[in-house]
Scaffold this motif. Structure first.
Motif, PDB file in Angstrom:
ATOM      1  N   THR A 126       0.826  -1.204   0.000  1.00  0.00           N
ATOM      2  CA  THR A 126       0.000   0.000   0.000  1.00  0.00           C
ATOM      3  C   THR A 126       0.860   1.254   0.000  1.00  0.00           C
ATOM      4  O   THR A 126       0.663   2.166  -0.814  1.00  0.00           O
ATOM      5  CB  THR A 126      -0.944   0.005   1.217  1.00  0.00           C
ATOM      6  N   TYR A 127       1.826   1.308   0.902  1.00  0.00           N
ATOM      7  CA  TYR A 127       2.695   2.476   0.980  1.00  0.00           C
ATOM      8  C   TYR A 127       3.585   2.585  -0.257  1.00  0.00           C
ATOM      9  O   TYR A 127       3.861   3.692  -0.733  1.00  0.00           O
ATOM     10  CB  TYR A 127       3.527   2.441   2.259  1.00  0.00           C
ATOM     11  N   GLY A 128       4.012   1.450  -0.792  1.00  0.00           N
ATOM     12  CA  GLY A 128       4.818   1.463  -2.007  1.00  0.00           C
ATOM     13  C   GLY A 128       4.041   2.017  -3.190  1.00  0.00           C
ATOM     14  O   GLY A 128       4.571   2.791  -3.991  1.00  0.00           O
ATOM     15  N   MET A 129       2.784   1.616  -3.312  1.00  0.00           N
ATOM     16  CA  MET A 129       1.939   2.097  -4.399  1.00  0.00           C
ATOM     17  C   MET A 129       1.717   3.602  -4.293  1.00  0.00           C
ATOM     18  O   MET A 129       1.681   4.322  -5.290  1.00  0.00           O
ATOM     19  CB  MET A 129       0.605   1.335  -4.381  1.00  0.00           C
ATOM     20  N   LEU A 130       1.606   4.106  -3.061  1.00  0.00           N
ATOM     21  CA  LEU A 130       1.355   5.535  -2.857  1.00  0.00           C
ATOM     22  C   LEU A 130       2.603   6.398  -3.024  1.00  0.00           C
ATOM     23  O   LEU A 130       2.496   7.628  -3.134  1.00  0.00           O
ATOM     24  CB  LEU A 130       0.761   5.761  -1.461  1.00  0.00           C
ATOM     25  N   ARG A 131       3.772   5.773  -3.036  1.00  0.00           N
ATOM     26  CA  ARG A 131       5.029   6.538  -3.097  1.00  0.00           C
ATOM     27  C   ARG A 131       5.068   7.474  -4.306  1.00  0.00           C
ATOM     28  O   ARG A 131       5.589   8.589  -4.231  1.00  0.00           O
ATOM     29  CB  ARG A 131       6.216   5.575  -3.117  1.00  0.00           C
ATOM     30  N   ALA A 132       4.497   7.044  -5.423  1.00  0.00           N
ATOM     31  CA  ALA A 132       4.533   7.854  -6.647  1.00  0.00           C
ATOM     32  C   ALA A 132       3.788   9.178  -6.492  1.00  0.00           C
ATOM     33  O   ALA A 132       4.022  10.115  -7.260  1.00  0.00           O
ATOM     34  CB  ALA A 132       3.944   7.064  -7.814  1.00  0.00           C
ATOM     35  N   TYR A 133       2.905   9.254  -5.515  1.00  0.00           N
ATOM     36  CA  TYR A 133       2.131  10.483  -5.333  1.00  0.00           C
ATOM     37  C   TYR A 133       2.866  11.512  -4.465  1.00  0.00           C
ATOM     38  O   TYR A 133       2.371  12.630  -4.278  1.00  0.00           O
ATOM     39  CB  TYR A 133       0.755  10.154  -4.752  1.00  0.00           C
ATOM     40  N   GLY A 134       4.020  11.137  -3.928  1.00  0.00           N
ATOM     41  CA  GLY A 134       4.863  12.086  -3.214  1.00  0.00           C
ATOM     42  C   GLY A 134       4.283  12.632  -1.928  1.00  0.00           C
ATOM     43  O   GLY A 134       4.576  13.776  -1.550  1.00  0.00           O
ATOM     44  N   LEU A 135       3.495  11.838  -1.245  1.00  0.00           N
ATOM     45  CA  LEU A 135       2.883  12.296   0.002  1.00  0.00           C
ATOM     46  C   LEU A 135       3.777  11.989   1.194  1.00  0.00           C
ATOM     47  O   LEU A 135       4.408  10.946   1.254  1.00  0.00           O
ATOM     48  CB  LEU A 135       1.523  11.617   0.212  1.00  0.00           C
ATOM     49  N   GLY A 136       3.823  12.914   2.138  1.00  0.00           N
ATOM     50  CA  GLY A 136       4.507  12.673   3.399  1.00  0.00           C
ATOM     51  C   GLY A 136       3.481  12.472   4.497  1.00  0.00           C
ATOM     52  O   GLY A 136       2.283  12.528   4.256  1.00  0.00           O
ATOM     53  N   GLU A 137       3.958  12.240   5.700  1.00  0.00           N
ATOM     54  CA  GLU A 137       3.033  12.094   6.831  1.00  0.00           C
ATOM     55  C   GLU A 137       2.575  13.473   7.313  1.00  0.00           C
ATOM     56  O   GLU A 137       3.327  14.431   7.228  1.00  0.00           O
ATOM     57  CB  GLU A 137       3.711  11.339   7.971  1.00  0.00           C
ATOM     58  N   PRO A 138       1.348  13.614   7.772  1.00  0.00           N
ATOM     59  CA  PRO A 138       0.344  12.556   8.008  1.00  0.00           C
ATOM     60  C   PRO A 138      -0.500  12.223   6.779  1.00  0.00           C
ATOM     61  O   PRO A 138      -1.435  11.441   6.860  1.00  0.00           O
ATOM     62  CB  PRO A 138      -0.535  13.160   9.101  1.00  0.00           C
ATOM     63  N   ASP A 139      -0.161  12.849   5.636  1.00  0.00           N
ATOM     64  CA  ASP A 139      -0.986  12.671   4.442  1.00  0.00           C
ATOM     65  C   ASP A 139      -1.029  11.226   3.952  1.00  0.00           C
ATOM     66  O   ASP A 139      -2.063  10.758   3.481  1.00  0.00           O
ATOM     67  CB  ASP A 139      -0.471  13.580   3.314  1.00  0.00           C
ATOM     68  N   VAL A 140       0.093  10.510   4.066  1.00  0.00           N
ATOM     69  CA  VAL A 140       0.113   9.113   3.607  1.00  0.00           C
ATOM     70  C   VAL A 140      -0.867   8.274   4.419  1.00  0.00           C
ATOM     71  O   VAL A 140      -1.640   7.484   3.865  1.00  0.00           O
ATOM     72  CB  VAL A 140       1.528   8.516   3.695  1.00  0.00           C
ATOM     73  N   THR A 141      -0.861   8.472   5.725  1.00  0.00           N
ATOM     74  CA  THR A 141      -1.784   7.719   6.572  1.00  0.00           C
ATOM     75  C   THR A 141      -3.225   8.049   6.221  1.00  0.00           C
ATOM     76  O   THR A 141      -4.081   7.157   6.127  1.00  0.00           O
ATOM     77  CB  THR A 141      -1.524   8.026   8.058  1.00  0.00           C
ATOM     78  N   ASP A 142      -3.498   9.339   5.988  1.00  0.00           N
ATOM     79  CA  ASP A 142      -4.858   9.743   5.607  1.00  0.00           C
ATOM     80  C   ASP A 142      -5.244   9.136   4.263  1.00  0.00           C
ATOM     81  O   ASP A 142      -6.382   8.688   4.074  1.00  0.00           O
ATOM     82  CB  ASP A 142      -4.958  11.272   5.539  1.00  0.00           C
ATOM     83  N   ALA A 143      -4.292   9.096   3.321  1.00  0.00           N
ATOM     84  CA  ALA A 143      -4.565   8.520   2.002  1.00  0.00           C
ATOM     85  C   ALA A 143      -4.822   7.022   2.097  1.00  0.00           C
ATOM     86  O   ALA A 143      -5.721   6.491   1.430  1.00  0.00           O
ATOM     87  CB  ALA A 143      -3.392   8.803   1.063  1.00  0.00           C
ATOM     88  N   VAL A 144      -4.049   6.325   2.932  1.00  0.00           N
ATOM     89  CA  VAL A 144      -4.258   4.891   3.142  1.00  0.00           C
ATOM     90  C   VAL A 144      -5.667   4.649   3.677  1.00  0.00           C
ATOM     91  O   VAL A 144      -6.379   3.744   3.217  1.00  0.00           O
ATOM     92  CB  VAL A 144      -3.206   4.311   4.110  1.00  0.00           C
TER      93      VAL A 144
END
Length: 197
Positions: A126-144
């Motif tokens: 999940t986090y690997g797939m989101l890496r391309a969107y360039g999000l940092g925390e807390p945005d990655v957690t919110d996106a997940v």
């Protein structure tokens, strides 16, 4: 009799997962599983502690199977292609294996999750797939959380016939994934959110 049917913890777990897909995860019991093997309940207790242990084992098995399917789908992909492949594999698994999928949604002890390759791989994918969107925390957690709630909600509603409109659910799904891609690409910055509060 247990020896004659060749019972092992792995075989019992796989049979429980198959039973879950047939009759629903909530209906998986030691007694129901023993009947499917043609043995007494006691024959299974040398392989599983109780029904909670049995269901947890199914959850770990199902998480591994689901992660394998998603991992195969996203291999070599990035960005929107990876998102779509991830989403499709998730939805397909949920619809094709409803009992197994339900098992992946139960809360397990942290120790069991930490020892479950499938759960850990699911997080990495999940986090690997989101890496391309360039999000940092807390945005990655919110996106997940956005992705998980969307995938789960859509799949669950579709599985139970919750979409009554004649519009093809596959077409709506593709538009949903498109919308998620747009959202992830134009994710609001944390600074913008702080200004609103």
């Amino acid at each position: 009799m247990a020896a004659r049917v060749g019972l092992t913890a792995d075989r019992v777990t796989r049979a429980a997962a198959d039973l879950a897909d047939e009759v629903g995860f909530d209906n998986v019991t030691v007694s129901a599983l023993a009947r499917s093997f043609g043995v007494k309940d006691a024959s299974l207790y040398s392989h599983v502690k109780n029904v909670q242990d049995l269901r947890a084992r199914v959850a770990v098995l199902a998480a591994g199977e689901m992660a394998d399917r998603i991992g195969t789908a996203v291999a070599g992909r990035s960005g929107k292609d990876a998102l779509a492949a991830f989403a499709d594999a998730y939805r397909d698994f949920a619809l094709q294996h409803p009992g197994r999928y339900a098992a992946t949604q139960i809360q397990l002890d942290p120790e069991r999750v930490a020892a479950s390759p499938g759960h850990l791989r699911s997080i990495e994918l999940t986090y690997g797939m989101l890496r391309a969107y360039g999000l940092g925390e807390p945005d990655v957690t919110d996106a997940v959380r956005l992705l998980r709630s969307t995938f789960h909600g859509y799949s669950s509603l579709e599985a139970t016939g919750g979409f009554g409109h004649f519009r093809d659910t596959g077409a709506s799904w593709r538009r949903t994934v498109d919308a998620l891609h747009v959202t992830l690409t134009h994710w609001p910055s944390t600074d913008e959110e702080d200004k609103k509060s």
